[in-house]
Design an enzyme around this catalytic site. Structure first.
Site, short mmCIF file in Angstrom:
data_model
loop_
_atom_site.label_atom_id
_atom_site.label_comp_id
_atom_site.label_asym_id
_atom_site.label_seq_id
_atom_site.Cartn_x
_atom_site.Cartn_y
_atom_site.Cartn_z
N ILE A 14 0.51 29.42 -18.01
CA ILE A 14 -0.26 28.34 -18.44
C ILE A 14 0.24 27.20 -18.78
O ILE A 14 -0.30 26.06 -18.47
CB ILE A 14 -1.29 29.14 -19.55
N ASN A 34 11.81 29.05 -25.04
CA ASN A 34 13.31 29.99 -25.24
C ASN A 34 13.50 30.57 -23.90
O ASN A 34 14.62 31.08 -23.82
CB ASN A 34 13.21 30.91 -26.57
N THR A 130 -9.67 38.50 -26.66
CA THR A 130 -9.40 40.07 -27.01
C THR A 130 -9.77 39.87 -28.39
O THR A 130 -9.76 40.99 -28.98
CB THR A 130 -8.16 40.45 -26.66
N TYR A 152 -1.87 42.56 -30.48
CA TYR A 152 -1.51 40.96 -30.16
C TYR A 152 -3.06 40.43 -30.49
O TYR A 152 -2.87 39.28 -31.06
CB TYR A 152 -1.80 41.27 -28.39
N LYS A 156 -3.26 37.10 -33.18
CA LYS A 156 -3.82 35.86 -32.48
C LYS A 156 -5.17 35.42 -33.74
O LYS A 156 -5.27 33.87 -34.00
CB LYS A 156 -4.51 35.77 -31.22
N ASN A 200 1.91 43.67 -15.76
CA ASN A 200 1.00 44.59 -16.51
C ASN A 200 -0.48 43.94 -15.76
O ASN A 200 -1.45 44.72 -15.98
CB ASN A 200 0.76 43.74 -18.24
N ARG A 296 -6.82 52.87 -18.34
CA ARG A 296 -5.82 52.45 -19.09
C ARG A 296 -5.83 52.52 -20.65
O ARG A 296 -7.02 52.01 -20.92
CB ARG A 296 -5.05 51.37 -18.50
N GLY A 298 -6.45 51.29 -24.19
CA GLY A 298 -6.75 50.01 -24.79
C GLY A 298 -7.58 49.16 -23.93
O GLY A 298 -7.92 47.95 -24.46
C1 WQD Z 1 -7.69 43.23 -15.98
C2 WQD Z 1 -8.68 44.54 -15.31
C3 WQD Z 1 -7.74 46.60 -15.98
C4 WQD Z 1 -4.05 46.10 -13.84
C5 WQD Z 1 -5.24 40.27 -20.11
C6 WQD Z 1 -3.86 39.77 -20.96
C7 WQD Z 1 -4.26 39.51 -22.40
C8 WQD Z 1 -5.39 38.58 -22.41
C9 WQD Z 1 -6.65 38.94 -21.57
C10 WQD Z 1 -5.01 36.16 -22.96
C11 WQD Z 1 -8.77 45.78 -16.32
C12 WQD Z 1 -7.49 46.26 -14.63
C13 WQD Z 1 -5.13 45.70 -14.38
C14 WQD Z 1 -3.62 47.04 -12.75
C15 WQD Z 1 -6.02 47.75 -13.01
N1 WQD Z 1 -5.14 37.21 -22.06
N2 WQD Z 1 -6.26 46.45 -14.07
N3 WQD Z 1 -4.77 47.83 -12.38
O1 WQD Z 1 -6.55 43.65 -19.72
O2 WQD Z 1 -8.09 41.86 -19.57
O3 WQD Z 1 -5.82 41.53 -20.60
O4 WQD Z 1 -6.10 39.10 -20.02
O5 WQD Z 1 -5.34 36.41 -23.97
O6 WQD Z 1 -3.04 38.87 -22.65
O7 WQD Z 1 -3.11 40.79 -20.66
O8 WQD Z 1 -6.10 41.64 -18.08
O9 WQD Z 1 -5.23 42.00 -15.76
O10 WQD Z 1 -4.46 43.50 -17.44
O11 WQD Z 1 -6.64 43.72 -16.65
O12 WQD Z 1 -7.15 48.25 -12.52
O13 WQD Z 1 -2.50 47.08 -12.27
O14 WQD Z 1 -7.80 44.96 -14.14
O15 WQD Z 1 -8.13 48.00 -16.07
O16 WQD Z 1 -10.07 46.12 -16.13
P1 WQD Z 1 -6.64 42.41 -19.53
P2 WQD Z 1 -5.55 42.66 -16.89
#
Ligand code: WQD
Length: 344
Positions: A14, A34, A130, A152, A156, A200, A296, A298
């Site tokens: 970003i 960094n 979040t 996390y 924030k 992730n 997953r 969380g």
């Molecule tokens: C999105 C959807 C998963 C991976 C992210 C950032 C976090 C915050 C919010 C800013 C979910 C699904 C994911 C995969 C899947 N950003 N998924 N297979 O969890 O909303 O969080 O946005 O603050 O820092 O991590 O985003 O892209 O991980 O997941 O099915 O291999 O995709 O279950 O429904 P998330 P994500």
């Protein structure tokens, strides 16, 4: 006439896109990074795309006050700060909470102290949707009670509260931008998301499957209370998010102090995982092989913004479609199969 802006974490996903939009708007930038989770190559390409060399780089950690002094002094007085530097992997924050409290909260505290010392009290802070935890009312407005469920988001929210206290104690101008899910890339394909290791997040994992770097996408859970059982998020084109930062900064620089603003930065549209996969296949003509697997830990079923306050206060709304997110994200991945790292 542009301002001189300090961008912490400006080499990140970003951050780099925001640097480009700020340069195009005529600002002069000092970037502190960094490079733990980013690459200096991103900033070289940002300057190429902007066609102007108004970007200075200071390498170091936001928790080091001497490094911050260097950043504040290297080009002259700083008019405002955009603070991206921080850790953002939800699962990692559960596994290593102390590191998240140190980098995200202590880093922000050291930055704010350095800003006070250098007479700069205008700050745009990178926060997160979040902080709402697992809400049951949609779309999400900024008045909704926050209920963070992992370190996390807790870090924030704690920084938001620290900044609110600063605004009560003195002449600060602060905007906390609660991001939803930034995806895609600059349409040139020259800058984009470059996660270290196994991604992730859904979007980069999906584009790496498309590029042949990963075999198959795992879809985490298809038993959520949503239209197709998969999780819903508010995906926003990273260029829309970058533009939101420039508009917010310009707004803050005109505000009398003290001033505090908290904004949800999303599109207002919720898309499921399958909506995104299908949209990507339609936009690119590619097929994404996937398996439906367990949820997953969380994950929450749904996060979807009400972006009305950003529209009312800033006149900003997200403009780019899912097709553009997919087209631009794929253009970046296709042109940079290994991200910014040169192929072995
Ligand atoms: C999105 C959807 C998963 C991976 C992210 C950032 C976090 C915050 C919010 C800013 C979910 C699904 C994911 C995969 C899947 N950003 N998924 N297979 O969890 O909303 O969080 O946005 O603050 O820092 O991590 O985003 O892209 O991980 O997941 O099915 O291999 O995709 O279950 O429904 P998330 P994500």
């Amino acid at each position: 006439m542009g301002s001189r802006i300090l961008i912490t974490g400006g080499a990140g996903f970003i951050g780099s896109h925001t640097c480009l939009v700020l340069l195009d708007a005529g600002h002069e930038l000092v970037v502190l990074d960094n490079f733990d989770n980013s690459n200096p190559e991103a900033l070289k390409r940002v300057e190429e795309l902007a066609g102007r060399g108004a970007l200075s780089v200071v390498e170091g950690d936001v928790r080091q006050s001497d490094v911050l002094d260097q950043a504040f002094r290297c080009k002259g007085p700083i008019d405002g700060v955009i603070h991206f530097a921080g850790l953002k992997a939800v699962g990692e924050s559960v596994a290593d909470p102390l590191r998240y409290w140190d980098v995200n909260l202590n880093g922000s505290r050291v930055l704010a102290a350095a800003m006070e010392q250098h007479g700069c009290r205008t700050l745009v802070f990178s926060s997160t949707s979040t902080v709402y935890g697992e809400p049951d009312q949609f779309p999400l407005t900024e008045e909704l009670t926050t209920a963070p469920v992992h370190p996390y988001a807790q870090t924030k929210l704690a920084v938001e509260q620290m900044l609110q206290a600063l605004c009560r104690s003195g002449a600060w101008r602060v905007a906390c931008l609660r991001y939803f899910n930034p995806v895609g890339a600059h349409p040139s394909g020259r800058i984009g998301e470059d996660p270290l290791g196994i991604p992730n997040n859904l979007f980069p994992f999906m584009t790496q499957v498309a590029a042949g770097r990963r075999e198959r996408l795992q879809i985490f859970g298809n038993d959520y209370p949503t239209h197709d059982g998969t999780g819903i998020r508010d995906y926003i084109h990273v260029m829309d998010l970058a533009e939101a930062h420039t508009v917010t900064l310009d707004h803050l620089l005109k505000q009398p102090a003290p001033s505090i603003l908290t904004l949800n930065i999303g599109t207002g549209t919720g898309l499921s995982v399958l909506d995104v996969v299908n949209g990507f296949e339609a936009a690119t003509g590619l097929t994404i092989p996937y398996d439906l697997v367990e949820r997953r830990p969380g994950d929450v079923p749904r996060l979807q913004a009400c972006p009305e306050r950003a529209k009312t206060v800033l006149g900003w709304t997200a403009r780019r479609s899912l097709e553009e997110m997919c087209r631009d994200g794929w253009a970046w991945q296709q042109a940079n199969p290994m991200g910014y790292r040169k192929p072995a």
